[in-house]
Every structure is written in C-alpha cells, then in structure tokens.
Design a protein around this motif. Structure first.
Motif, short mmCIF file in Angstrom:
data_model
loop_
_atom_site.label_atom_id
_atom_site.label_comp_id
_atom_site.label_asym_id
_atom_site.label_seq_id
_atom_site.Cartn_x
_atom_site.Cartn_y
_atom_site.Cartn_z
N ALA A 76 0.84 -1.20 0.00
CA ALA A 76 0.00 0.00 0.00
C ALA A 76 0.88 1.26 0.00
N GLY A 80 1.54 4.10 -3.23
CA GLY A 80 1.58 5.57 -3.13
C GLY A 80 2.85 6.15 -3.73
N ARG A 113 -4.58 -4.25 -9.97
CA ARG A 113 -4.32 -2.98 -10.67
C ARG A 113 -3.23 -3.11 -11.72
N ILE B 54 -6.12 8.00 -5.82
CA ILE B 54 -6.29 6.54 -5.90
C ILE B 54 -7.24 6.07 -4.80
N GLN B 55 -8.20 5.28 -5.24
CA GLN B 55 -9.09 4.63 -4.28
C GLN B 55 -8.46 3.29 -3.94
N MET B 56 -8.05 3.16 -2.70
CA MET B 56 -7.35 1.96 -2.29
C MET B 56 -8.33 0.87 -1.86
N GLU B 57 -7.79 -0.29 -1.52
CA GLU B 57 -8.62 -1.44 -1.20
C GLU B 57 -9.21 -1.38 0.20
N ASP B 58 -8.66 -0.55 1.06
CA ASP B 58 -9.24 -0.38 2.39
C ASP B 58 -8.70 0.90 3.02
N ALA B 61 -4.90 0.99 3.70
CA ALA B 61 -4.14 1.23 2.47
C ALA B 61 -4.27 2.68 2.03
N ALA B 65 -0.95 4.67 1.33
CA ALA B 65 -0.63 5.22 0.01
C ALA B 65 -0.34 6.72 0.12
#
Lengths: 273, 379, 70
Positions: A76, A80, A113, B54-58, B61, B65
């Motif tokens: 994660a 970024g 992704r 960005i739309q993360m998975e949770d 995250a 990010a």
C-alpha cells in the motif's frame, strides 16, 4: 573489504545483518541486488519498500531509497510512492506472513491494478521474527509454536494467488537456486506491470527446528532435491512431478499498467487546456 | 478579492478546494459515509492539476498510500469517518514517528462501531489524540463552517509541511454536509508553506538531523538522489533503527517539543462575548454554532455569557482556558459525545470554577435550547 | 568471464558459520574451523563463485581485478 556487488549496492556499515546463521534471506537479498546490477538501474531511482518481519529488514541494508513500513502494508505504501513518482523503479521485499496474511488484501489489489511494482516474497514458511508461529505458507500437518498439534490450515500458493488476482508476471525461485532467482527478479523488474516473485527461503532456527528438517545444509539440499523447474516438469511423467514444488516462470503477459493509465487521464486534461 | 469566486458548496467540497489551494497533489482513500464526497471531489479535481487520486482497497491502504505519496514528494491527504479513522490509527502513528507531512480528515459520525453512519458526532476527539499507540505529537483542527473548512484545510497542509507531522481535521457530519456560501480566495492571497528540502547535492544528508536554527529536519523525496531510509522503528539522525534508550528519549522529546514549543503558532481559537462573561461555553465544530445562538439569546435577556471555541482542538488551548477559569463563575462544555473535551477542561481548570456538560451522543445535534437550559440551570 | 585475475577472499567477521559454502563447494576447497570458514586447499579452487552466490552473510567472495570491474 567485501565483494564489489556488496560494496556497490549495500550499506556495508550495517553488516552483518540480523538474520540467523544459515537464513536463506541473505542469499536472496544478494540475488535481488545482483538483478538490479545486471539491469544497470540507477540506484537513485530505485525504491525498495518492506513491511514487518524478518524479510522486511532487507531494505535497511540495501543502498537505495528504502522504506520500512508497518506490518503487511508495504504494497500500500509502495503503491503511493509509485503512483506519485512513476519514474521510480519500486520494489517490495516482503515475507509470507507480511504479504499473504496481514497484507493479503493489498497483495491481491496491487496485482489486480497491475501497477508496476516488483514484489519479492522471502517465504520461510513461518513467522520468524516472533519466534516460529505458523504462517499462511506453513504446510498442513507441520508445526509451529501456535500449531503445537500440527497445522490444520491449508497453505497459500502465493504466485498462483497473485496471478489469479491479475499479476502479469509470476515466478518462483529458491535460496538454493540463487542464480535463477536473480534471472527471474530481472524479468520481474523488466515486466511493465505487477510482478510477484516468490523466493523459497530456509529458516533453520524456527521452521527447521520445529519440523525436524535437519541442518542448514540439509534444508538447502531439500530445496535442491524438491524444486522442479516448470519447463522440465512439463516433460516429465506425473509420478516424477508428484511431491515436488515448481520453480521458474509461471506467468508473463502484457496488460495495461496502472500508472500509465492514470497518466493518460492527466494528459487528457493538459491537452484540453 | 478580484479573483475570488463566490460559490455555494458543502463542507466536504470546501475541504477539497482548500486542499487543492494548499497544493495537494496526492489523495489515497476509501469511501465511507459521511466523508465520501472528499474522495469524490479529489478524484475529479486532482488530475486537473496534474495530481494523483487513488481509491485503495481499504482504509489502512488509503493512509499508507498517502504516506507513500508524501515520501515521494507530493502533498498528500486522506479522508475518512469513524470506523475508518479507527483503522487508520496504526499508520497515523507511523506518520508521526517517521515525520511524514500528511493531512487526515475525519468527518465524525455516530459511534461506536458502525454506529450511526449518517448522523453527526464529536466522539473521536480523544481518539484523535490517543488513538494510535505510544506517545506522539498531535495536531487536530475543528472547523465550524464551510468557509472555515476551506481555511483550516489550507492551514492543516501548512502545519503538516512546517512541522513534518500528520495533521488531523476533525470535522463532523453537519459541517461536512451543510451547504453555505463561500468566497474562495485567490491563490495569491493564501499563505502556502512547503516542506523544507535539503539543499542541492547536500553532502552527508541525514534525513532526521535538525539543522541549527531549524524546527524539523529537511525532507528529501525518494528519487531526489539521497537514498535515505525511513522506518517506524525508533531511529537516530541517520534514519536507521536504534535500540538505545538514550536515542529513543531524544527522538520522542524532539517529536513532542516541535509542537509543545510552538503552541503560539499552532493554537487558534475564537472568543465571542467573553470579556464580561460570567459563564463561558466551550464548544467546537458544528456544536459551536448552536452555542453561539444560545449565547445570543441569553445576551438579549441581559445574561452575561460568552463562547470560547477551540479551532485547534489539539494541542488544546490550555493556557487561555485556565485564564478564563479564573475570571468566570462556570464553564459549560457542549459537545456531541458523552464528555471528552470536558475532561480536558476539568484537568486544566483545577477547580477554579464550576464545570457542566451538555453532552449528547444519539446522533442528534445539540440545539441552542439545550445549551440555554443548561446555562440557566448553572446560573 | 575470465576468472584468471580473481582470487577467493574471506571476510571472517561476517561469517556466521552456516557451512553452506563448505558443503556446496564442488571442489571441497573450504573447511570450517572454530565456526568460521577457512580455505583448506586453494589449489583446488576453480573460481566458480558458488560459495559467494550462496553465502547468506557476504563473508566469502571472489575478489580481484575482474570482480572489481564487474
């Protein structure tokens, strides 16, 4: 005084590393550095991200832009970094617990992704840093301090998991097959998309001892005798493949890469201006 | 105000306008009511300015990010509500120890757990300070209006960049969803602070060494050529882990002191009719609007009441509240929870005056009448 | 790659005594002494580099001209 590779790509003042005698992680960390060297990447443009666990101490020793994050979250954080600065070659070094248990969600979504990150899983089949608890890759019926009567969980096949989730490059190597591991890490980096390379490590201290796997050398020999290259396996009769585990490249396809697709959105608006 | 734009918008939209004005170039998040519009507007606006969404998975995250984006050199934000704020706590602590500039918006809703997703609350105030484990510095800002959401978002970015620390915007469902007229100032009228970076080719750059006369270490971005290490472990000036208790103490002291030694720069509050007040209401966020209305009502009846509104909730305006406690008969704290800031006030006031609470946590707003009633009771 | 100019080197302080190099050396050049690797018979060394490749601790390597230029 160390080899040129170590001098050039490691923070030699941080050595010796914290890993136990005979831990396969050191071998695999060297393979990763060798792959970066072979590709001639600019050290300033390489970013290596990790989570928590034995594997995740690797970036501290490696002379690149390095980020040691929270447990399970390396991908994660790396997402970024990569999206913010796509020109960086972003790599993740993670472990079986870090990436397939607590970080499992991030793994499948980074794969989905197809973001251009090369992930190398140092899989030692156990939680080493906390002293030998069973992990998502501890084989069924084997032991850990939290599986004192034998592990009843089934284990993950991490490259298969990542491939099914959308990774465009998946492969497996071992600490014994270090040269081959370098090659697949190179290919993973070259893949413009999400690459997942599993490196089967050895953990003589916890996994080995708990499961009577013998000496460090015995564990290395086990890797040698039980790993079967997928190309070789495809030509062998079924009974000769049975009980072995496959190494080599499993998936290598080309699909749209996430940061490139995002840049297209940005460019659309810059043109309109 | 030539180039300013007058618009009608939601608090959540004003937050994104403020973020963009402050230079936000990265947003990582996850949808959650009642903060989702912040993600939606960021998704629309960021590519227009060359930024990334960005739309993360949770939720975890999302903040991870955003920290990654900040380390790569971009001003970064994430937004969430209640349950998501709980999930973000670990990485909030990471940003604190690793000194990552970052803005975290929490549009508070009713809790605990899933609670009342569409109803307002102010019950994450203590969580904002104590939610992540370990001692750590906290800055949290609480807007009361749409315009103030814009202003405080700009300020949150400025504080994050200046102090190299995560800054929390503690808004609530009311302020996030209400629509008000807002005049968006021209970019030239805004003070924008950017993080200090190391000089060109600075030799022996140490990512956590504070240069003499400076507040925080200069921050290089990944890819700038410094090849530094960042970790959530206790680390020394070089950025590498250190187990020494002496070093741990030094680092933690520095993290706390960069905030504690600059309270005048960080703390902001509003006072309304406090000069001659016999009773002061302490209230923040949307509840402060009801408090102000209550005070107007009572003033029209000749009752001497005033409002003290912390805009910076953390660090809490301790000194000023203590001063007030020496002048007034009582302090009434009004907040949409069962009593959180009131504990802080009790601690500060040390028995100088009476303290009463108007607390409510059922998803309904605190009305001016409820505050009026309490004030009359206290009188 | 010519291996003529390289020679086998040991950085003893990095050796953790795991024996991997000793066991997987195809020419049995190495031995363990006091839990550290030692060169037993350098004449047998074919400079294949397998010890360096599999040393988890970067304690043994082929040093010298070729290696430096690598």
């Amino acid at each position: 005084m160390t080899s040129k590779l170590i001098k050039d790509y490691f923070r030699t003042d941080k050595l010796p590393h914290i890993w136990c005698p005979g831990c396969g992680h050191g071998i695999m960390m060297r393979s990763v550095a060798q792959a970066i060297h072979n590709l001639g990447l600019d050290k300033d443009k390489v970013c290596i991200v990790s989570g928590i666990g034995c594997s995740s101490r690797a970036p501290g020793y490696m002379d690149f832009n390095t980020l040691h994050t929270t447990h399970g979250r390396a991908l994660a954080f790396a997402t970024g970094v990569k999206l913010a600065r796509p020109e960086l070659e972003v790599m993740v070094i993670t472990g079986d617990g870090d990436c397939a248990a607590i970080g499992g969600n991030h793994l499948i979504h980074a794969a989905r992704r197809n973001i251009n990150i090369t992930t190398i899983v140092f899989n030692n089949n156990i939680y080493g840093m906390t002293g030998g608890q069973y992990s998502p890759t501890t084989p069924t019926n084997e032991f850990g301090t939290t599986a004192p009567y034998g592990n009843i969980d089934k284990s993950f096949d991490i490259p298969e998991l990542a491939g099914a989730a959308g990774a465009t490059y998946t492969a497996r190597g071992t600490a014994y097959h270090a040269k081959q591991l370098t090659k697949i890490v190179e290919n993973g980096i070259k893949n413009k998309g999400f690459s997942l390379i599993e490196g089967i490590s050895i953990c003589p201290t916890y996994y080995g001892r708990k499961n009577r796997k013998g000496s460090i050398v015995d564990m290395m020999n086990w890797l040698k005798d039980n790993a079967l290259d997928i190309k070789v396996a495809s030509k062998l009769p079924e009974e000769k493949v049975k009980g072995k585990f496959l190494i080599g490249e499993f998936k290598n396809v080309t699909e749209p890469e996430y940061t490139e697709e995002y840049m297209k959105i940005i460019e659309r608006f810059q043109k309109e201006r | 105000m030539k180039n300013s734009k007058i618009k009608l918008m939601q608090g959540n939209e004003a937050c994104v306008e403020g973020a963009i004005a402050a230079g936000m170039k990265f947003y990582g998040g996850y949808p959650i009511t009642p903060s989702t519009e912040i993600a939606e507007f960021s998704a629309i606006k960021l590519p227009l300015v060359g930024g990334k969404f960005i739309q993360m998975e949770d939720e975890i995250a999302g903040i991870a990010a955003a920290i990654g984006g900040s380390l790569a050199g971009l001003k970064s934000m994430t937004a969430t509500s209640g349950p998501g704020f709980s999930l973000k706590q670990e990485n909030l602590g990471y940003a604190a120890i690793a000194e990552i500039p970052l803005v975290i918006v929490n549009v508070q809703r009713g809790g605990p757990s899933t609670g009342l997703p569409t109803a307002p609350a102010q019950a994450d105030v203590m969580q904002a300070k104590w939610g992540t484990h370990g001692d750590h510095p906290t800055i949290a800002l609480s807007p009361s209006s749409v315009k103030e959401t814009f202003d405080l978002t700009v300020r949150a970015f400025n504080l994050a960049e200046k102090y190299r620390t995560p800054v929390i915007i503690l808004t609530d469902e009311i302020v996030g969803h209400m629509r008000e007229k807002i005049e968006i100032p021209d970019a030239s009228e805004l003070e924008i602070i950017d993080r200090k970076r190391p000089g060109n080719n600075e030799e022996n750059y140490m990512p956590y060494r504070v240069r003499e006369g400076e507040l925080v270490p200069p921050m290089a971005a990944y890819g700038d050529g410094y090849r530094f290490h960042v970790t959530g472990l206790m680390h020394d000036e070089t950025g590498f882990p250190s187990n020494s208790s002496e070093n741990a103490e030094k680092l933690l002291d520095r993290l706390m002191e960069k905030i504690d030694n600059n309270l005048d720069d960080i703390i902001e509050y509003e006072e309304y009719m406090v000069e001659d007040a016999e009773i002061v209401v302490i209230s923040y966020g949307s509840t402060a609007r009801s408090a102000k209305s209550a005070i107007k009502q009572l003033r029209s009846q000749g009752i001497k009441v005033g409002l003290f509104r912390p805009i910076t909730v953390w660090p809490f305006p301790e000194e000023r509240v203590y001063e007030l406690s020496q002048k007034v008969k009582s302090i009434v704290v009004a907040e949409m929870n069962l009593g959180q800031i009131v504990l802080e006030v009790e601690r500060i006031v040390k028995g100088n005056c009476e303290i009463a609470l108007v607390g409510k946590a059922n998803g309904e707003v605190i009305t001016p009448e409820e505050i009026v009633n309490k004030l009359k009771e206290v009188l | 790659m010519s291996r003529n100019n390289v020679d086998l080197r040991i950085k003893e302080e990095l050796c953790k005594g795991c024996r991997i190099c000793v066991e997987f050396c195809p020419k049995k050049v190495l031995i363990m002494k006091n839990e550290k690797v030692k060169i037993d018979d350098i004449e047998k060394c074919i400079k294949c580099g397998l010890c360096e490749l599999r040393c988890p601790d970067y304690a043994i390597y082929l040093g010298g001209n070729d290696n430096e230029k690598q």
